[in-house]
Scaffold this active site. Sequence first.
Site, PDB file in Angstrom:
ATOM      1  N   GLN A  34       8.489  -1.211   9.151  1.00  0.00           N
ATOM      2  CA  GLN A  34       8.465  -1.601   7.734  1.00  0.00           C
ATOM      3  C   GLN A  34       8.742  -0.429   6.793  1.00  0.00           C
ATOM      4  OE1 GLN A  34       4.613  -3.492   7.229  1.00  0.00           O
ATOM      5  NE2 GLN A  34       5.159  -5.215   8.537  1.00  0.00           N
ATOM      6  N   HIS A  76       2.681  -1.782   6.610  1.00  0.00           N
ATOM      7  CA  HIS A  76       1.907  -1.986   5.378  1.00  0.00           C
ATOM      8  C   HIS A  76       1.972  -0.800   4.422  1.00  0.00           C
ATOM      9  CE1 HIS A  76      -0.740  -5.466   7.111  1.00  0.00           C
ATOM     10  NE2 HIS A  76       0.538  -5.573   7.434  1.00  0.00           N
ATOM     11  N   GLU A  90      -1.657 -13.966  -1.368  1.00  0.00           N
ATOM     12  CA  GLU A  90      -2.338 -14.114  -2.658  1.00  0.00           C
ATOM     13  C   GLU A  90      -1.471 -13.707  -3.833  1.00  0.00           C
ATOM     14  OE1 GLU A  90      -5.738 -11.565  -2.608  1.00  0.00           O
ATOM     15  OE2 GLU A  90      -6.819 -12.783  -1.115  1.00  0.00           O
ATOM     16  N   TYR A 142     -10.457  -6.579  -5.095  1.00  0.00           N
ATOM     17  CA  TYR A 142      -9.764  -7.816  -4.731  1.00  0.00           C
ATOM     18  C   TYR A 142     -10.091  -8.301  -3.313  1.00  0.00           C
ATOM     19  CZ  TYR A 142      -8.238  -7.811  -9.359  1.00  0.00           C
ATOM     20  OH  TYR A 142      -8.310  -7.874 -10.732  1.00  0.00           O
ATOM     21  N   TYR A 175      -4.275 -12.748  13.233  1.00  0.00           N
ATOM     22  CA  TYR A 175      -3.102 -13.240  13.943  1.00  0.00           C
ATOM     23  C   TYR A 175      -3.566 -13.808  15.281  1.00  0.00           C
ATOM     24  CZ  TYR A 175      -0.384 -10.647  10.518  1.00  0.00           C
ATOM     25  OH  TYR A 175       0.156 -10.172   9.349  1.00  0.00           O
TER      26      TYR A 175
HETATM   27 CA   LIG Z   1      -7.981 -10.832  -2.145  1.00  0.00          CA
END
Ligand SMILES: [Ca+2]
Length: 360
Positions: free
Chosen positions: A74, A138, A231, A241, A252
């Site tokens: 990534q 990520h 989200e 959050y 997963y």
């Molecule tokens: Ca969240």
Amino acid sequence: MGVLSLACTLPVAVAAPLKVETVASGLEHPWGLAFIGDGRMLVTERPGRMRVVAADGTLGPPLAGLPKVDAERQGGLLDVITDSAFARNRMVYFCFSEPGAGGNSTALASARLSDDASRLENLKVLFSQQPKIPSKLHFGCRIVEARDQTLFLTLGDRYQRKDDAQTLDNHHGKIVRLRKDGTAPHDNPFTTRPGALPDIWSYGHRNLQGAALAPDGRLWTHEHGPQGGDEINRPEAGKNYGWPVITHGENYGGGTIGAGLTAQVGMEQPLHHWVPSIAPSGMAFVTSDRYGKGWQGSLLVGSLKFQYVVRLTLNGTTVTQEEKLQPTLGSRVRDVRQGPDGFIYLLTDAPNGRVLRLVP
Ligand SMILES: [Ca+2]
């Protein structure tokens, strides 16, 4: 055109017919798109290149002056934006996976696009996510300039360090807010908290590959959930959050994450979430009148997984309707932008990636 709602609790929308035009092709995993005037755009390619794409789709040669990037999985050269005063100062900001002692992390750089648009000059690395770790996953890495000219940068949890998202002594799973010289503004939320990094704006995030400034100037983001639980949030200063303590997703292959909580006091709920995941990337608010009044103020989100674009109708911070714009584009959607001409532009994530334009 047939349109299905993704979430059965929301009304099904009927989309206006859209034509998908290919503006340019031959881009290797393009990731970020920024307009530089005269219909031209800067496009990053994940392996580490940035090019000027002409209005007619001609690809310029790779720009000189880019830093070394850690382009595996990534990682690589990711987002790019132009300065709000680009027409005057030709400044651009871009983020990438930066190699270094310990592995890699997301970094933010500034540079000036040369007058002949052939190279980046005066490269400065403004910020490096701490700590660097050996991970190929990520990175987050979307950049937004706020109206006060500070920069928001989204930072992923790096996958194996997800618990770090809940502590303020590191940059994993955070959004940071920076001045354009890389320093932390004095009115950031944690500047006086002992042990907290002063550039942190919000925390408890997973992997944010979409961020945009709403018409009212507020920052909106989306993030990938694990399996389910993608989200939409409107991150506010100092708020938590929730990741990985609360999530609407699961591991997963199944099984709860942590205690399997979806809510906890002191942690924010998303404004919207998707189960199953759509794998969101790219985000833009529609402000132009190209698509009719019904679209103005809508939020567009690209889907890597389902190869379409979602349009969310908003009433304040409430998502009142969700529609998918194209049943499928035949390619993963990596970025979504509104151009200066008012049209929506997309990048597709592929070895032969394209710039697409949506035309009503
Ligand atoms: Ca969240």
